[in-house]
Design a protein around this motif. Structure first.
Motif, mmCIF file in Angstrom:
data_model
loop_
_atom_site.group_PDB
_atom_site.id
_atom_site.type_symbol
_atom_site.label_atom_id
_atom_site.label_comp_id
_atom_site.label_asym_id
_atom_site.label_seq_id
_atom_site.Cartn_x
_atom_site.Cartn_y
_atom_site.Cartn_z
ATOM 1 N N LEU A 90 47.435 -0.750 -0.673
ATOM 2 C CA LEU A 90 46.032 -0.826 -0.270
ATOM 3 C C LEU A 90 45.128 -0.155 -1.289
ATOM 4 N N MET A 119 41.964 -2.182 -3.133
ATOM 5 C CA MET A 119 40.581 -1.785 -2.892
ATOM 6 C C MET A 119 39.904 -1.310 -4.167
ATOM 7 N N CYS A 173 44.330 -10.351 5.245
ATOM 8 C CA CYS A 173 43.273 -9.400 4.894
ATOM 9 C C CYS A 173 42.381 -9.971 3.789
ATOM 10 N N SER A 174 41.099 -9.616 3.862
ATOM 11 C CA SER A 174 40.136 -9.967 2.828
ATOM 12 C C SER A 174 39.315 -8.731 2.498
ATOM 13 N N TYR A 175 38.917 -8.605 1.222
ATOM 14 C CA TYR A 175 38.181 -7.436 0.751
ATOM 15 C C TYR A 175 37.011 -7.878 -0.118
ATOM 16 N N CYS A 216 34.495 -3.452 2.036
ATOM 17 C CA CYS A 216 34.717 -3.890 3.423
ATOM 18 C C CYS A 216 36.056 -4.606 3.527
ATOM 19 N N GLU A 217 36.784 -4.285 4.566
ATOM 20 C CA GLU A 217 38.065 -4.936 4.844
ATOM 21 C C GLU A 217 37.958 -5.679 6.169
ATOM 22 N N ASP A 218 38.357 -6.972 6.167
ATOM 23 C CA ASP A 218 38.534 -7.658 7.451
ATOM 24 C C ASP A 218 39.979 -8.115 7.533
ATOM 25 N N ALA A 219 40.583 -7.864 8.667
ATOM 26 C CA ALA A 219 42.016 -8.121 8.856
ATOM 27 C C ALA A 219 42.234 -8.812 10.189
#
Length: 847
Positions: A221, A225, A256-258, A272-275
């Motif tokens: 991670l 990031m 996951c997308s960043y 920002c992280e969306d999972a």
């Protein structure tokens, strides 16, 4: 505007923010004393034009009734191309309730159009109401914005609120030091703690044992990031595998997308992280992949043993550590179905076995060999002790799950061909190789369902192999495929039928029947009988049935149809193999009865080729057998076929049958016909009940030396309101008159939607009849399940559909008609011909 440019130009201020909204300063009498540039952009008036005028000159309350202008969600610059016009406002209920603390007003633009705006009033400190006659001291500030723009702002706020509290996607924001500064509700559920308890923690602290498994990207991670923060390039759909704090015993997989976060000045403040948890989807994909592999690898040959070995090989180690396949002895040796009677009656042989490590099989119930066999025996017999999972599965006929052992029967219909035993090792790794099912040592509900599906597919393959060793599957299904499976409802008659094969084992014979929809709401009823039984008889029956349907669609009269069928049967076939007279012997001597019933005229025309005549049951219960000329069986030739036309009262019953129903070894055909007449003359609740009575009375044991076919049809008549018919002279003015009559009738029927197409059809058909046929003409419209249009004349020439060249002056009419209707055709009569068309009703007709 692209998404990137829209983000760069994003204005985070609200539409009623005083720094961007239209601002008007008012004195105590609501006279404009101040006018902002934004007010000029909104309403088009310059400060010089606006100052000193009352507010009512620009804004007015919403009218109590009448139309309102649209509240555009995409406000345009007033006066510019695409600006909302004053015309075309939507009907009430209006713009909806105003936002809290605000008021919706009707604004008048300088160019004359009206628009809806939202306003709010703010008093100025120290202002006095009233103002003198020559006053003008500022008293209040009015802030206004276009309603559509405010609605857009509110929808964006609702979207952000939904992402924070309702979205199933976990969202988290990390600062440049990769410490968590915010997360939404879904992320909190995943962590299993309130945000305050893990605020400020690093991502690798929350998921210490996780890693990215998508090839081509860093595995940690921290690295991912930092890459996004340093480069600004978003990363989408990375698969992260780890254990969430809320479910420490289970490994999950997330998509996951960043993407980097910047403020309005371009300053980077985090990522920002969306999972989204896709563990269930991954497991479903793995199971589907295994099913695909099973379908690809098993059943490659029609051999029971090879198929069993393929089952064991394809499921290890992807699904289990060890797999055993046991098949009934009679199935392996002779291709027969095993006897039913519990575990004691099942003699099993071990025909397939595969495991990652022989030690993995120790977790299964002990297997006790049966009677000692010869060393040369390839498939050793096996027996299971009472109470073992395999014994319980054989006793119940269902699958059994016992700790890490899953036993699934190989079921085909009501028979069990054998068992498949799946065993999982309690050790997650064997010989340093991880098993595909990971740390799980038992089977969950999804895996039990998968095992059942695997066994079902394997059972089908084994059964196919078993059948191949004994007989061809075509001999079991041919007759059912050739006979009608479903008779669609008819407006002319109510239908019921029964068919009993003479051979219960193969079910193959030569008796057949059919119900054929014809033009003009008529229906064709046919029964036939081919000599003999077996595949040749069934194939011959299929050819004759197909030929009858093809000739019937040409609207041939019954006697002409039988003549054509007789000619076809009498033609020698093209040899395609060794010389054989089997087909000719079966075809020659075949019998057939064909009837056509018209529900408009209640006339029934029939003809037969060596077949028994139909039974006619009148509404009063009287049974007759019409004196219909017999005609020779098909293929003999030499004699013509004759038809008989009778008129049937509404509710009459036609019974068409084969000789297997009325002929038996203990009585002749006349006795059978008398018995059939007595059964048919007895009132019954339904045609199906009457069919059952006839079969029970005439074929009491449900078996006969010959096939049995019975077709019952109760006649109907179309209501007078469904049919409209006119006789017209063969004159040019008739075309217009025909259109008027057709349009008027469609209006009376509530089918105005079909008027345009019907007018074109009637014009073309009547014009052709006037030009090429002879009078008098008959125009008929029938409103049934479809709209039928018929034009009859005394000519015998048939129109032909053709494609006209670009320079042709005519010839396109029939082509246009064919595009407008569902079907069309020609029906010949002794007095001439009838051209008919069929149109489907509009969808509203079936509401």
């Amino acid at each position: 505007m692209s998404a990137t440019r829209a983000a760069d130009a994003a204005d985070f201020r609200g539409p009623l923010d005083i720094s961007r909204a239209a601002t008007v300063v008012l004195d105590g009498r609501d006279t404009v004393v101040g006018w902002s540039p934004a007010a000029t952009a909104l309403l088009g008036y310059s400060p010089r034009e606006a100052v000193g005028r009352p507010l009512s000159a620009f804004l007015a309350p919403l009218p109590a009734d009448g139309p309102l202008p649209a509240a555009s969600d995409h406000p345009a610059t007033p006066g510019a191309p695409g600006a909302p016009a004053a015309s075309g406002p939507p009907a009430r209920p209006g713009p909806g309730p105003p936002p809290t603390g605000h008021e919706i007003r009707l604004a008048r633009h300088r160019d004359g159009h009206e628009l809806l705006v939202v306003t709010t009033l703010c008093p100025l400190a120290g202002a006095r109401d009233g103002g003198g006659a020559g006053g003008g001291a500022p008293g209040r500030v009015l802030v206004a914005a276009e309603l559509g723009e405010l609605r857009q702002w509110e929808s964006r706020l609702a979207l952000l609120q939904g992402l924070a509290t309702q979205s199933p996607v976990g969202l988290a924001i990390y600062d440049t030091d990769l410490r968590l500064t915010w997360s939404n509700t879904a992320y909190e559920r995943e962590i299993g703690k309130p945000l305050a308890e893990y605020l400020g923690m690093r991502a690798d602290e929350l998921y210490s044992g996780g890693r990215f498994v998508t090839p081509g990207y860093p595995s940690t991670l921290d690295a991912v990031m930092h890459h996004v923060i340093d480069t600004g390039e978003p990363i989408l759909d990375l698969h992260f595998q780890g254990t969430p704090p809320s479910d420490p015993g289970t490994e999950h997989l997330w998509s996951c997308s960043y993407y980097r976060l910047e403020d309005s000045h371009g300053h980077v403040f985090g990522v920002c992280e969306d999972a989204f948890d896709i563990s269930d989807r991954q497991r479903a994909q793995q199971r589907l992949a295994l099913l695909v592999e099973v379908g690809r690898r098993i059943g490659t040959v029609l051999d029971v043993v090879t198929t069993a070995e393929e089952i064991a090989e394809v499921t290890v180690p992807e699904f289990a550590a060890a797999v055993r396949v046991d098949i009934a002895r009679v199935t392996v040796m002779s291709g027969e179905l095993p006897a039913t009677g519990g575990p004691a009656a099942m003699d099993l042989l071990r025909v397939g076995e595969h495991s990652v490590d022989p030690a993995a099989a120790d977790a299964a119930e002990p297997l006790y060999p049966g009677a000692p066999g010869s060393p040369a025996d390839r498939y050793p017999p096996v027996a299971y002790p009472p109470g073992s999972p395999q014994d319980r599965s054989l006793a119940s006929g269902g699958l059994v799950l016992d700790d890490n052992v899953l036993v699934v029967p190989l079921r085909v219909g009501g028979s069990v061909l054998g068992l498949v035993t799946f065993v999982r090792s309690p050790r997650p790794r064997v010989s340093g190789r991880p098993l595909a099912h990971g740390p799980a040592t038992t089977f969950d509900n999804g895996e039990v369902a998968l095992a059942d599906e695997l066994a079902a597919r394997a059972a089908v393959c084994i059964d196919n192999a078993r059948r191949f060793t004994r007989e061809r599957s075509a001999s079991l299904t041919l007759q059912r495929q050739l006979l009608p499976h479903h008779v669609p409802p008819q407006s002319a008659v109510d239908i019921a039928y029964r068919y009993l094969p003479s051979d219960d084992v193969t079910g193959v014979g030569g008796d057949w029947f059919d119900v054929i929809p014809l033009s003009g709401t008529r229906v064709g009823l046919v029964v036939g009988d081919v000599v003999g039984h077996g595949l040749q008889a069934a194939a011959t029956m299929g050819r004759l049935r197909t030929s009858v349907r093809a000739f019937a669609q040409l609207d041939m009269a019954p006697d002409e149809l039988l003549t054509r069928l007789d000619d076809l049967v009498g033609q020698p076939g093209v040899p395609q193999g060794p010389p054989s007279d089997a087909y000719d012997e079966l075809t020659t001597g075949a019998t057939c009865l064909y009837t056509v019933y018209d529900p408009v005229s209640r006339r029934c025309v029939m003809a037969r080729a060596g077949h028994l005549p139909p039974a006619v049951v009148h509404p009063d219960g009287r049974v007759t057998f019409p004196d219909l000329p017999a005609g020779p069986p098909l293929g003999l030739g030499g004699l013509p076929f004759e038809s008989l036309e009778i008129e049937l009262p509404v509710g009459s019953l036609l019974a068409l049958f084969t000789d297997g129903l009325v002929e038996a070894r203990d009585h002749d055909i006349d006795q059978g016909l008398d018995a059939l007449g007595r059964v048919l003359g007895t009132p019954a609740a339904s045609l199906d009940e009457l069919c059952d009575r006839a079969v029970s009375a005439l074929v009491p044991d449900a078996t006969t030396a010959d096939d049995t076919a019975l077709l019952l049809a109760r006649t109907r008549q179309l209501d007078e309101g469904q049919v409209a018919e006119w006789e017209l002279p063969a004159e040019a003015v008739t075309v217009g008159r025909a259109r008027e009559l057709a349009t008027g009738r469609l209006t009376a029927w509530g089918l105005e939607e079909l008027s345009f197409a019907t007018e074109l059809v009637v014009s073309e058909l009547v014009t052709n009849a006037v030009r090429y046929g002879g009078g008098p003409l008959r125009l008929r419209l029938i409103r049934d399940r479809t709209l039928l249009c018929e034009v009859a004349d005394t000519g015998h020439t048939s129109p032909h559909l053709r494609h006209s060249a670009e320079d042709d002056e005519g010839g396109r009419g029939l082509f246009i008609v064919a595009q407008l209707v569902q079907r069309w055709g020609t029906r010949y009569t002794p007095a001439g011909k009838t051209i008919w068309t069929e149109q489907a009703f509009p969808p509203a007709e079936f509401d």
